[in-house]
Design an enzyme around this catalytic site. Structure first.
Site, short mmCIF file in Angstrom:
data_model
loop_
_atom_site.label_atom_id
_atom_site.label_comp_id
_atom_site.label_asym_id
_atom_site.label_seq_id
_atom_site.Cartn_x
_atom_site.Cartn_y
_atom_site.Cartn_z
N LYS A 154 0.84 -1.21 0.00
CA LYS A 154 0.00 0.00 0.00
C LYS A 154 0.87 1.26 0.00
O LYS A 154 0.61 2.19 -0.74
CB LYS A 154 -0.93 0.02 1.23
CG LYS A 154 -1.91 -1.12 1.30
CD LYS A 154 -2.90 -0.94 2.44
CE LYS A 154 -2.27 -0.97 3.82
NZ LYS A 154 -1.63 -2.27 4.18
N ARG A 168 -9.51 1.03 8.70
CA ARG A 168 -9.12 -0.35 8.97
C ARG A 168 -10.21 -1.10 9.71
O ARG A 168 -10.03 -2.28 10.02
CB ARG A 168 -7.87 -0.34 9.82
CG ARG A 168 -6.61 -0.75 9.07
CD ARG A 168 -5.53 -0.60 10.07
NE ARG A 168 -4.30 -1.25 9.87
CZ ARG A 168 -3.18 -0.65 9.46
NH1 ARG A 168 -3.19 0.59 9.07
NH2 ARG A 168 -2.05 -1.32 9.46
N ARG A 199 11.38 -6.78 5.31
CA ARG A 199 11.26 -5.34 5.05
C ARG A 199 12.27 -4.52 5.85
O ARG A 199 12.43 -4.69 7.04
CB ARG A 199 9.84 -4.90 5.39
CG ARG A 199 9.59 -3.44 5.09
CD ARG A 199 8.20 -3.18 4.68
NE ARG A 199 7.28 -3.18 5.81
CZ ARG A 199 5.99 -2.86 5.70
NH1 ARG A 199 5.49 -2.56 4.52
NH2 ARG A 199 5.21 -2.88 6.75
N ARG A 221 11.40 -1.89 11.01
CA ARG A 221 10.37 -1.25 11.83
C ARG A 221 10.07 -2.12 13.04
O ARG A 221 10.05 -3.35 12.94
CB ARG A 221 9.10 -1.07 11.00
CG ARG A 221 8.95 0.33 10.49
CD ARG A 221 7.86 0.43 9.48
NE ARG A 221 6.63 -0.29 9.82
CZ ARG A 221 5.52 -0.21 9.09
NH1 ARG A 221 5.49 0.55 8.02
NH2 ARG A 221 4.45 -0.88 9.43
N ARG A 272 -0.51 -8.62 13.40
CA ARG A 272 -1.01 -7.63 12.43
C ARG A 272 -1.81 -8.32 11.33
O ARG A 272 -2.82 -7.81 10.86
CB ARG A 272 0.16 -6.84 11.84
CG ARG A 272 0.78 -5.89 12.87
CD ARG A 272 2.09 -5.32 12.38
NE ARG A 272 1.94 -4.50 11.20
CZ ARG A 272 2.86 -4.38 10.25
NH1 ARG A 272 4.00 -5.04 10.33
NH2 ARG A 272 2.65 -3.59 9.23
P1 AMP Z 1 0.81 0.55 9.25
O1 AMP Z 1 2.10 1.24 9.04
O2 AMP Z 1 -0.28 1.11 8.39
O3 AMP Z 1 0.91 -0.95 9.12
O4 AMP Z 1 0.35 0.85 10.77
C1 AMP Z 1 1.16 0.48 11.86
C2 AMP Z 1 0.32 0.33 13.11
O5 AMP Z 1 -0.36 1.57 13.39
C3 AMP Z 1 -0.81 -0.69 12.99
O6 AMP Z 1 -0.35 -2.01 13.26
C4 AMP Z 1 -1.79 -0.18 14.04
O7 AMP Z 1 -1.35 -0.50 15.35
C5 AMP Z 1 -1.67 1.33 13.89
N1 AMP Z 1 -2.64 1.85 12.89
C6 AMP Z 1 -2.37 2.45 11.69
N2 AMP Z 1 -3.50 2.81 11.06
C7 AMP Z 1 -4.52 2.42 11.88
C8 AMP Z 1 -5.94 2.49 11.78
N3 AMP Z 1 -6.54 3.03 10.70
N4 AMP Z 1 -6.68 2.00 12.82
C9 AMP Z 1 -6.10 1.46 13.91
N5 AMP Z 1 -4.77 1.34 14.05
C10 AMP Z 1 -3.97 1.82 13.06
#
Ligand code: AMP
Length: 242
Positions: free
Chosen positions: A28, A103, A149, A182, A193
């Site tokens: 994404k 999400r 990653r 990360r 996740r």
């Molecule tokens: P990402 O980089 O998008 O994978 O986000 C990293 C972490 O941030 C996720 O595993 C969640 O803990 C939190 N997070 C990001 N976006 C959301 C969302 N829309 N709703 C809830 N938690 C989020």
């Protein structure tokens, strides 16, 4: 010269609100950057917004980091203010690409209501609800992508030590910085996740599918081919509606 997309040709087009949906590791972030280059609309990543709050140790950052550290979703209501504030910025008027939000089905409902109230009433922005592009990738491929990653802390470029390694081990090709893993790309967190995606984010796809606002693209193809499918979807379904 590097191709910069349509803005340099003087044809800044609307995309309207675009949502990139898909499991962690589907690409994404990478594809959102392609849309940014092609259409000149901003990328809004709630993961990046939250990580910046965590880094700056804000009150939100302190709350969110507990959930993020476990691979759980941050509670919906913690997200709404930061997303609303970002979407009100003038650079979102022609459209924007959301990566990592919504999400949950509740977040999807909140976003539709927010756009309808704040944007359409003021008519300062695209007159269309979000169009969703879901990037599908199978579980085994996701696992390789996520565990391999690495990110450049300086320029943000993303690598994969299994699938797309840098020229020199663990160093960024662009600026030579030491690449980092990360915190939420550790094995046990990755498992959580992926589970959170299955349980909480799949219903988001159903929400948009029922409304006829979702297309799927094959995310296992090379990055350029995935980008082509996405641009095609935007041209067909999104930009012209706005
Ligand atoms: P990402 O980089 O998008 O994978 O986000 C990293 C972490 O941030 C996720 O595993 C969640 O803990 C939190 N997070 C990001 N976006 C959301 C969302 N829309 N709703 C809830 N938690 C989020």
């Amino acid at each position: 010269m590097e191709k910069r997309g349509h803005l340099e040709e003087g044809t800044a087009r609307r995309t309207g609100p675009i949502i990139l949906l898909g499991p962690p590791g589907a690409g994404k972030g990478t594809q959102a950057k392609r849309i940014v280059e092609e259409y000149g609309v901003p990328q809004i990543s709630t993961g990046d917004l939250l990580r910046s709050h965590v880094k700056n140790a804000t009150a939100l950052g302190r709350l969110a980091s507990e959930f993020m550290g476990r691979g759980d979703l941050v509670p919906d209501e913690l997200l709404y203010d930061i997303v609303a504030e970002r979407l009100r910025a003038p650079d979102c008027e022609r459209g924007f690409v959301l990566d990592g939000f919504p999400r949950t089905a509740a977040q999807a409902g909140w976003l539709d209501a927010f756009l309808q109230h704040e944007f359409f009433e003021n008519s300062r922005s695209p007159k269309c609800l979000p169009f969703v592009i879901r990037i599908d990738v199978d579980y085994n491929e996701l696992w390789l992508r996520l565990t391999g990653r690495r990110t450049c802390p300086l320029c943000g470029r993303i690598y994969n030590i299994h699938l797309q390694p840098p020229r020199v081990d663990e160093l960024c090709d662009i600026d030579g910085s030491q690449l980092v893993t990360r915190n939420d790309d550790r094995d046990e967190v990755i498992r959580e996740r992926l589970l959170a995606y299955e349980q909480q984010t799949r219903p988001v796809a159903e929400y948009y599918e029922e409304k006829g606002r979702l297309v799927s693209v094959d995310g296992s193809l090379p990055v350029d081919q995935v980008a082509r499918q996405i641009f095609q979807a935007i041209e067909t379904h999104a930009g012209d509606r706005c």
